[in-house]
Design a protein around this motif. Structure first.
Motif, PDB file in Angstrom:
ATOM      1  N   ALA A  74       0.827  -1.209   0.000  1.00 20.55           N
ATOM      2  CA  ALA A  74       0.000   0.000   0.000  1.00 20.55           C
ATOM      3  C   ALA A  74       0.864   1.263   0.000  1.00 20.55           C
ATOM      4  O   ALA A  74       0.538   2.256  -0.663  1.00 20.55           O
ATOM      5  CB  ALA A  74      -0.935  -0.001   1.212  1.00 20.55           C
ATOM      6  N   ASP A  79      -0.615   5.059  -1.251  1.00 19.51           N
ATOM      7  CA  ASP A  79      -1.862   5.249  -0.499  1.00 19.51           C
ATOM      8  C   ASP A  79      -1.688   6.144   0.720  1.00 19.51           C
ATOM      9  O   ASP A  79      -2.625   6.818   1.145  1.00 19.51           O
ATOM     10  CB  ASP A  79      -2.419   3.889  -0.057  1.00 19.51           C
ATOM     11  N   TYR A  80      -0.481   6.139   1.305  1.00 18.63           N
ATOM     12  CA  TYR A  80      -0.252   6.910   2.531  1.00 18.63           C
ATOM     13  C   TYR A  80       0.732   8.062   2.309  1.00 18.63           C
ATOM     14  O   TYR A  80       1.247   8.635   3.257  1.00 18.63           O
ATOM     15  CB  TYR A  80       0.293   5.997   3.635  1.00 18.63           C
ATOM     16  N   LYS A 500      -5.004   6.582   5.082  1.00 18.54           N
ATOM     17  CA  LYS A 500      -4.595   6.821   3.709  1.00 18.54           C
ATOM     18  C   LYS A 500      -4.743   8.284   3.378  1.00 18.54           C
ATOM     19  O   LYS A 500      -5.700   8.935   3.791  1.00 18.54           O
ATOM     20  CB  LYS A 500      -5.444   5.987   2.736  1.00 18.54           C
TER      21      LYS A 500
END
Length: 503
Positions: A74, A79-80, A500
């Motif tokens: 991720a 996403d972050y 996120k």
């Protein structure tokens, strides 16, 4: 005219020989010291050092490489990621830059060296080393971001030399500055060796498989010019190139290997059987078992560099305010590099028939010491891998040549950055000082292409493993800091405090 041409060719080849002789004699004592065996055994102490370190970090962090694998994916996807965080490159670019330094000819030539000496069983130990090494990579890259220097112009400098000095000072421990200097010296040697000379050497070998023999310094000179054009632009220039080259070279090489494996799908089961048999039975002799284990771990460490500390330099440039996130991203490297790509290379070589077996026993032929395996045509390194590809599909060595050039090029530009950061740590920041190192780096590309494989790979291993000695020693003292970071981040992630990023 023919006489003049012949004389010129002889002179060109003599340049290669002179370079090789000088290099081999100059580096011999250093290589012998690094690879001296444990008393009473034929097991190099440096291999044990790497294995124990990777195992300790895996247990200490509770098998973090498996628990946070999904979160690592991720993070790479972005996403972050907050583009406003300090740093120069994204998570994906940092991973691509680091991968371009690890996914190189170690995956092609290094695996062939391991199998050529330790047999197919070396593959099993390479895979195990890759899985354990994920925890080593996680530890060093987390520290690399945490203790990096951030400058007003937005650039950053990080890596083991910084977390050794700052981390030891934070814990009130002496000797951090000395360790940092030692690591920097070994990192420069590693950049000139494994990240440079070995790549140029094996790229030249593969090119001559297609074009025929010609002096290595010509290949080296061409590579040196192209590499200099890229690295003169700094890490952002390197990142822009690697984020394009790494996926391309991965698709070309893995795609080629997959085609061969599909064509020979009925032999894959047998190949895995040979890998497991060689890993645990030693092919009937104790020497074979030791050879497989040593070569497997040695070549895996050379390929994925887990515990060496080099990747921490590339990952330190990432845009993030949470150091642990880059630790998660970095643990993907050994998986991609060793578990996936190295295993595919090993399978292609094993099913190709390039390793000689005894018709009466079906076992691989060993030398007088009970370790080295004979290969068809006496091929070694990238030549063995090329022969393995060509045995299945005659024109595949041409595809391999493209992959080899891309692998070598990407590794050299990444390691130039590693060596540069170690250089500037010792001599200070400044454009003129940086240019001096970049010129030296490019000169060694020419030397590497001119020398023979034996002295080059021995020096490369010795330099990179010297980095690991200093780095893992420091990590034992600093890993408590990483566990504190992991506990804090894990708690905030599971509570929903860390979410996120949304634009």
């Amino acid at each position: 005219m023919t006489t003049i041409w012949a004389a010129g060719a002889a002179t060109a080849q003599s340049i290669d020989q002179a370079v090789n002789d000088a290099f081999a004699s100059a580096t011999g004592p250093y290589v012998s010291f690094i690879f001296s065996n444990l008393p009473g055994t034929n097991f190099p102490w440096i291999v044990l050092w790497l294995v124990v370190g990777a195992t300790v970090f895996t247990i200490y962090f509770g098998f973090v490489q498996f628990r946070y694998f999904g979160h690592a994916i991720a993070l790479v996807k972005g996403d972050y990621s907050n583009p406003n965080d300090a740093g120069e490159v994204s998570h994906f670019q940092a991973l691509a830059t680091a991968l371009s330094g690890t996914v190189g000819l170690g995956n092609i030539a290094g695996v062939a060296v391991a199998i050529g000496i330790g047999g197919p069983g070396a593959t099993f130990w390479m895979i195990l080393a890759g899985l354990l090494g994920m925890a080593s990579k996680f530890t060093e890259c987390t520290l690399g971001v945490k203790y990096r220097n951030e400058y007003p112009d937005g650039t950053v400098s990080g890596g083991p030399m910084y977390y050794m000095k700052k981390g030891f000072a934070e814990l009130g421990l002496p000797g951090g500055g000395i360790l940092a200097v030692l690591f920097s010296v070994f990192c420069i040697l590693g950049a000139l060796g494994g990240g440079n000379m070995f790549q140029a050497n094996q790229a030249h070998v593969q090119i001559t498989q297609i074009t025929g023999a010609y002096p290595g310094w010509i290949t080296g000179l061409i590579f040196a010019v192209i590499v200099f054009v890229v690295i003169v632009g700094g890490v952002k220039s390197i990142a822009r190139v690697t984020e394009k080259v790494v996926p391309l070279m991965g698709v070309i090489y893995v795609g080629a290997a997959l085609i061969i494996l599909i064509v020979n799908y009925d032999m894959i089961g047998t190949a895995f059987g040979q890998i497991f048999a060689g890993a645990f039975t030693g092919l009937g002799v104790a020497g074979g078992l030791v050879g497989a284990l040593i070569q497997g771990f040695r070549r895996a460490a050379f390929s994925n560099e887990a515990g060496v500390g080099s990747a921490a330099i590339a990952h330190s440039a990432v845009k993030t305010k949470e150091p642990i996130t880059e630790g998660f991203v970095s643990l993907l490297e050994p998986l991609i590099d060793t578990v996936v790509i190295c295993t595919m290379t090993a399978l292609v070589i094993t099913i190709s028939g390039q390793l000689i077996t005894d018709p009466a026993t079906g076992m691989f032929v060993l030398d007088e010491a009970g370790v080295a395996i004979q290969t068809v045509g006496g091929n070694s390194g990238v030549a063995l891998t090329s022969a393995a590809f060509g045995a299945s599909i005659s024109w595949f060595p041409y595809v391999l040549s493209i992959a080899v050039v891309l692998f070598a090029f990407s590794t050299m530009i990444s390691w130039s950055y590693y060596g540069l950061k170690a250089w500037t740590y010792l001599v200070g920041e400044g454009q003129t000082k940086e240019i001096v190192f970049k010129v030296i780096f490019c000169v060694f590309i020419v030397i590497g292409a001119s020398a023979n494989l034996g002295p080059v790979i021995d020096f490369s291993d010795a330099a990179i493993f010297s980095m690991a000695v200093v780095n893992i020693f420091a990590l034992y003292f600093l890993m408590k800091i990483v566990r504190r970071e992991l506990a804090s981040y894990g708690q905030r992630l599971h509570s929903g405090e860390i979410r996120k990023f949304e634009i």
